[in-house]
Design a protein around this motif. Structure first.
Motif, PDB file in Angstrom:
ATOM      1  N   GLU A 187       0.830  -1.206   0.000  1.00  0.00           N
ATOM      2  CA  GLU A 187       0.000   0.000   0.000  1.00  0.00           C
ATOM      3  C   GLU A 187       0.866   1.258   0.000  1.00  0.00           C
ATOM      4  N   LYS A 188       1.915   1.251   0.817  1.00  0.00           N
ATOM      5  CA  LYS A 188       2.802   2.412   0.916  1.00  0.00           C
ATOM      6  C   LYS A 188       3.544   2.631  -0.402  1.00  0.00           C
ATOM      7  N   ALA A 189       4.036   1.549  -1.012  1.00  0.00           N
ATOM      8  CA  ALA A 189       4.765   1.668  -2.273  1.00  0.00           C
ATOM      9  C   ALA A 189       3.850   2.129  -3.405  1.00  0.00           C
ATOM     10  N   ALA A 190       2.617   1.632  -3.422  1.00  0.00           N
ATOM     11  CA  ALA A 190       1.661   2.061  -4.447  1.00  0.00           C
ATOM     12  C   ALA A 190       1.343   3.544  -4.287  1.00  0.00           C
ATOM     13  N   GLU A 191       1.158   3.971  -3.060  1.00  0.00           N
ATOM     14  CA  GLU A 191       0.875   5.389  -2.794  1.00  0.00           C
ATOM     15  C   GLU A 191       2.028   6.260  -3.272  1.00  0.00           C
ATOM     16  N   ALA A 192       3.269   5.803  -3.028  1.00  0.00           N
ATOM     17  CA  ALA A 192       4.436   6.564  -3.466  1.00  0.00           C
ATOM     18  C   ALA A 192       4.497   6.679  -4.979  1.00  0.00           C
ATOM     19  N   ALA A 193       3.913   5.701  -5.669  1.00  0.00           N
ATOM     20  CA  ALA A 193       3.873   5.727  -7.133  1.00  0.00           C
ATOM     21  C   ALA A 193       2.649   6.465  -7.663  1.00  0.00           C
ATOM     22  N   GLY A 194       1.853   7.029  -6.763  1.00  0.00           N
ATOM     23  CA  GLY A 194       0.676   7.783  -7.168  1.00  0.00           C
ATOM     24  C   GLY A 194      -0.526   6.935  -7.508  1.00  0.00           C
ATOM     25  N   ILE A 195      -0.561   5.707  -6.983  1.00  0.00           N
ATOM     26  CA  ILE A 195      -1.670   4.794  -7.271  1.00  0.00           C
ATOM     27  C   ILE A 195      -2.440   4.532  -5.987  1.00  0.00           C
ATOM     28  N   ASP A 196      -3.728   4.790  -6.036  1.00  0.00           N
ATOM     29  CA  ASP A 196      -4.591   4.619  -4.864  1.00  0.00           C
ATOM     30  C   ASP A 196      -5.216   3.230  -4.898  1.00  0.00           C
ATOM     31  N   ILE A 197      -4.879   2.393  -3.918  1.00  0.00           N
ATOM     32  CA  ILE A 197      -5.423   1.036  -3.885  1.00  0.00           C
ATOM     33  C   ILE A 197      -6.204   0.798  -2.594  1.00  0.00           C
ATOM     34  N   GLU A 198      -7.100  -0.149  -2.658  1.00  0.00           N
ATOM     35  CA  GLU A 198      -7.845  -0.602  -1.485  1.00  0.00           C
ATOM     36  C   GLU A 198      -7.788  -2.124  -1.451  1.00  0.00           C
ATOM     37  N   LEU A 199      -7.312  -2.683  -0.347  1.00  0.00           N
ATOM     38  CA  LEU A 199      -7.274  -4.129  -0.196  1.00  0.00           C
ATOM     39  C   LEU A 199      -8.603  -4.616   0.360  1.00  0.00           C
ATOM     40  N   VAL A 200      -9.184  -5.591  -0.314  1.00  0.00           N
ATOM     41  CA  VAL A 200     -10.453  -6.178   0.116  1.00  0.00           C
ATOM     42  C   VAL A 200     -10.156  -7.585   0.612  1.00  0.00           C
ATOM     43  N   ASP A 201     -10.355  -7.811   1.895  1.00  0.00           N
ATOM     44  CA  ASP A 201      -9.976  -9.082   2.515  1.00  0.00           C
ATOM     45  C   ASP A 201     -11.116 -10.088   2.431  1.00  0.00           C
ATOM     46  N   PHE A 202     -10.806 -11.292   1.963  1.00  0.00           N
ATOM     47  CA  PHE A 202     -11.775 -12.375   1.877  1.00  0.00           C
ATOM     48  C   PHE A 202     -11.336 -13.499   2.820  1.00  0.00           C
ATOM     49  N   GLY A 203     -12.289 -14.117   3.477  1.00  0.00           N
ATOM     50  CA  GLY A 203     -11.973 -15.165   4.434  1.00  0.00           C
ATOM     51  C   GLY A 203     -11.934 -16.551   3.844  1.00  0.00           C
ATOM     52  N   SER A 204     -12.235 -16.672   2.542  1.00  0.00           N
ATOM     53  CA  SER A 204     -12.307 -17.975   1.901  1.00  0.00           C
ATOM     54  C   SER A 204     -11.836 -17.859   0.467  1.00  0.00           C
ATOM     55  N   TYR A 205     -11.188 -18.899  -0.038  1.00  0.00           N
ATOM     56  CA  TYR A 205     -10.678 -18.895  -1.406  1.00  0.00           C
ATOM     57  C   TYR A 205     -11.795 -18.862  -2.450  1.00  0.00           C
ATOM     58  N   GLU A 206     -12.991 -19.262  -2.076  1.00  0.00           N
ATOM     59  CA  GLU A 206     -14.066 -19.362  -3.061  1.00  0.00           C
ATOM     60  C   GLU A 206     -14.609 -18.006  -3.498  1.00  0.00           C
ATOM     61  N   LEU A 207     -14.252 -16.933  -2.803  1.00  0.00           N
ATOM     62  CA  LEU A 207     -14.917 -15.650  -3.011  1.00  0.00           C
ATOM     63  C   LEU A 207     -14.222 -14.656  -3.938  1.00  0.00           C
ATOM     64  N   PRO A 208     -12.887 -14.542  -3.944  1.00  0.00           N
ATOM     65  CA  PRO A 208     -12.275 -13.456  -4.732  1.00  0.00           C
ATOM     66  C   PRO A 208     -12.457 -13.555  -6.238  1.00  0.00           C
ATOM     67  N   ASN A 209     -12.493 -14.757  -6.819  1.00  0.00           N
ATOM     68  CA  ASN A 209     -12.667 -14.843  -8.270  1.00  0.00           C
ATOM     69  C   ASN A 209     -14.062 -14.415  -8.723  1.00  0.00           C
ATOM     70  N   PRO A 210     -15.141 -14.891  -8.080  1.00  0.00           N
ATOM     71  CA  PRO A 210     -16.457 -14.350  -8.457  1.00  0.00           C
ATOM     72  C   PRO A 210     -16.549 -12.842  -8.273  1.00  0.00           C
ATOM     73  N   ALA A 211     -15.911 -12.310  -7.227  1.00  0.00           N
ATOM     74  CA  ALA A 211     -15.937 -10.860  -7.013  1.00  0.00           C
ATOM     75  C   ALA A 211     -15.229 -10.131  -8.146  1.00  0.00           C
ATOM     76  N   LEU A 212     -14.145 -10.706  -8.644  1.00  0.00           N
ATOM     77  CA  LEU A 212     -13.435 -10.116  -9.777  1.00  0.00           C
ATOM     78  C   LEU A 212     -14.280 -10.212 -11.040  1.00  0.00           C
ATOM     79  N   THR A 213     -14.884 -11.358 -11.261  1.00  0.00           N
ATOM     80  CA  THR A 213     -15.743 -11.553 -12.425  1.00  0.00           C
ATOM     81  C   THR A 213     -16.877 -10.531 -12.451  1.00  0.00           C
TER      82      THR A 213
END
Length: 300
Positions: A57-83
């Protein structure tokens, strides 16, 4: 798994095979990316508290890129969320997991950047040596297809089970030759295998859940070899939607992740120094995914 998966003869030549990954370049590839919410790029992870993420997050901010980490508690969730466009990238899985998701869902998520390969370990609260595990005991493995197959291969390498036809990245519980195996095998959700330790002889535990269970990576009774070139399907990746594979901001984020010293230090800390950093060219990564996805289809 994001940290996570043996001798894989069927996949050893994956990087070298010339197969293309379906997808097209974004029309706005030259522009800074907009995430699912304005200018914020949302990245799905499993294990947001891991030390590499604050550094990222700190390195991305230094490069001028605003990111937000979205935490998932299970492997089954991030791919559908991306889709569904709820996030813009995710970083939690290896190539074969993504290939199996694409094949099962009919989607075409892309492997946009490599991160690390991690050994997969067998842990126990009852035994100090894999050789001491008694005949007839039960060992737990993750229930998702890719990690289950890899876990079974680990158990075979450890001398605890024998797999019919020698095993493959597509083995499941039905492939365990019970008459020739020392232990019985049960499958549980990956996040629950650490909790099962009091009730089983040992368990395959993905790296994401090792420290959460109060264990260290040195506690593993046995692991596979993360540096083996045949482990290409188990290289961990950033995934994007197919239309975003040439997005320059996303590619910049991956470059930061791969090269920033603080991020790499955090990765080493979070894996107990077991991770092997991998910087595959994107074209090779796409070929690997295409080859593994074809293998998945052929074995479905």
């Amino acid at each position: 798994m994001s940290r996570r998966f043996t001798t894989l003869a069927a996949a050893a030549a994956a990087v070298a095979l010339a197969a293309g990954l379906a997808g097209c370049a974004s029309a706005d590839a030259d522009k800074p990316a907009s995430g699912a919410d304005g200018d914020v790029i949302k990245i799905g992870v499993v294990g947001k508290s891991d030390p590499q993420w604050p550094a990222f997050e700190k390195a991305a901010e230094a490069a001028g890129i605003d990111i937000e980490l979205v935490d998932f508690g299970s492997y089954e969730l991030p791919n559908p969320a991306l889709t569904e466009g709820e996030i813009d990238l995710n970083q939690f899985q290896h190539v074969i997991y993504l290939a199996q998701y694409n094949q099962a869902s009919g989607e075409d998520l892309a492997a946009i950047g490599s991160t690390q390969t991690y050994p997969l370990g067998l842990y126990s609260s009852k035994y100090d040596d894999v050789k001491d595990i008694e005949k007839g005991e039960t060992v737990a493995v993750p229930d998702d297809a890719s990690n289950q197959a890899r876990g079974l291969l680990v158990l075979q390498s450890a001398g605890l089970i024998e797999l019919k036809d020698g095993g493959s990245p597509f083995s499941d519980l039905n492939d365990v030759d019970e008459a020739k195996s020392k232990v019985k095998v049960t499958a549980l959700e990956a996040a629950l295998t650490p909790e099962a330790l009091p009730d089983v002889a040992a368990a395959i535990i993905n790296n994401d859940f090792v420290e959460q269970a109060g264990l260290t990576f040195d506690d593993a009774l046995f692991t596979d070899d993360a540096s083996d070139p045949a482990a290409a399907p188990y290289v961990n990746i950033f995934a994007s939607r197919a239309e975003d594979v040439d997005n320059k901001t996303y590619l910049k984020l991956i470059e930061i992740f791969q090269t920033d010293e603080a991020v790499q230090k955090g990765l080493s800390e979070s894996s107990g120094g077991t991770g092997v950093t991998v910087q595959l060219p994107q074209a090779d990564l796409e070929k690997t995914l295409a080859k593994v996805q074809k293998d998945v289809a052929d074995n479905s």
